[in-house]
Design a protein around this motif. Structure first.
Motif, short mmCIF file in Angstrom:
data_model
loop_
_atom_site.label_atom_id
_atom_site.label_comp_id
_atom_site.label_asym_id
_atom_site.label_seq_id
_atom_site.Cartn_x
_atom_site.Cartn_y
_atom_site.Cartn_z
N GLN A 88 -58.33 -37.43 32.30
CA GLN A 88 -57.96 -36.96 33.63
C GLN A 88 -59.11 -36.21 34.29
OE1 GLN A 88 -54.10 -35.29 34.54
NE2 GLN A 88 -53.34 -35.86 32.53
N ALA A 158 -45.27 -41.30 35.01
CA ALA A 158 -46.32 -41.12 36.01
C ALA A 158 -45.78 -41.23 37.43
CB ALA A 158 -47.43 -42.15 35.78
N HIS A 161 -43.69 -38.18 38.42
CA HIS A 161 -44.48 -36.98 38.62
C HIS A 161 -45.50 -37.13 39.74
CE1 HIS A 161 -42.83 -35.90 34.70
NE2 HIS A 161 -43.22 -34.67 34.93
N LEU A 172 -51.77 -39.13 35.67
CA LEU A 172 -50.51 -38.83 34.97
C LEU A 172 -50.11 -39.98 34.04
CD1 LEU A 172 -48.58 -37.18 37.91
CD2 LEU A 172 -49.09 -36.09 35.72
N SER A 175 -51.57 -39.32 30.75
CA SER A 175 -50.80 -38.29 30.04
C SER A 175 -49.53 -38.89 29.46
CB SER A 175 -50.45 -37.14 30.99
OG SER A 175 -51.59 -36.37 31.29
#
Length: 211
Positions: A88, A158, A161, A172, A175
């Protein structure tokens, strides 16, 4: 029938687990010197306890299980957190996307900072991983190919969010992939919970350092 009900309720559950985050930031009529600490703690902590119990009951009702702590789980969580945040950070540099978050920074420097830290590092990671990895990935998508379930879970994580398709959603996604893969490999919900908490800790430290 249980799984169908949970599938239908999933969007509603996604909305509910955002409630604890309402207490992590200063409200519209508050300043860093004038705020109601106990109201913030009540919103974040109280909703976390209620929603955590609800999600845990749903997870157990769908046949979810857990394993005891081990160094393997901790190691996987650390690797997942570091890799996801490194990617990121790299994307933000390449795309020259600002990483500042003034509202969170203000909350961290205010009297509700402890509530903000608890929500970011404990409450949100536990609730989100219980919902996304436990209920969605393991139970709802459990009969799919494991890696397909990982990708689907990460994409949903993702999009929910990110709110809009862009570089933030792409970041995201990494993540989400890290948490989903950590759970797929460790087969224990505590692993993605820890990875998520560590990821948020890295973000928080970078935010404070760059302020």
């Amino acid at each position: 029938m249980k799984k169908l009900f949970v599938c239908l309720a999933f969007p509603f559950l996604v909305g509910l687990i955002q409630i604890p985050t309402l207490g992590e930031l200063l409200w519209g009529n508050e300043t860093s010197h004038h705020f109601n600490y106990w109201a913030h703690l009540g919103v974040s902590g109280g909703s976390f306890l209620v929603l955590g119990l609800v999600l845990l009951l749903i997870y157990k009702g769908l046949g979810g299980t857990s394993i005891d702590w081990s160094w393997k789980i901790i190691g996987i969580a650390v690797v997942a957190a570091v890799l996801s945040q490194t990617i990121q950070f790299g994307l933000s540099i390449i795309t020259k996307t600002p990483t500042s978050d003034p509202e969170t920074l203000m909350a961290l420097h205010s009297g509700i900072g402890s509530v903000t830290v608890l929500t970011l590092l404990v409450f949100s990671p536990i609730l989100e991983e219980l919902l996304f990895q436990g209920i969605l990935q393991q139970r709802i998508l459990g009969k799919l190919n494991p890696y397909l379930a990982v990708v689907i879970t990460a994409i949903i994580f993702a999009v929910i969010h990110g709110y809009a398709f862009g570089i933030g959603t792409l970041e995201l996604l990494f993540s989400g992939l890290a948490y989903a893969l950590a759970f797929n490999y460790a087969e224990d919900l505590k692993c993605p919970m820890l990875a998520h908490g560590l990821s948020n800790l890295i973000v928080m430290l970078l935010l404070l350092w760059s302020a």
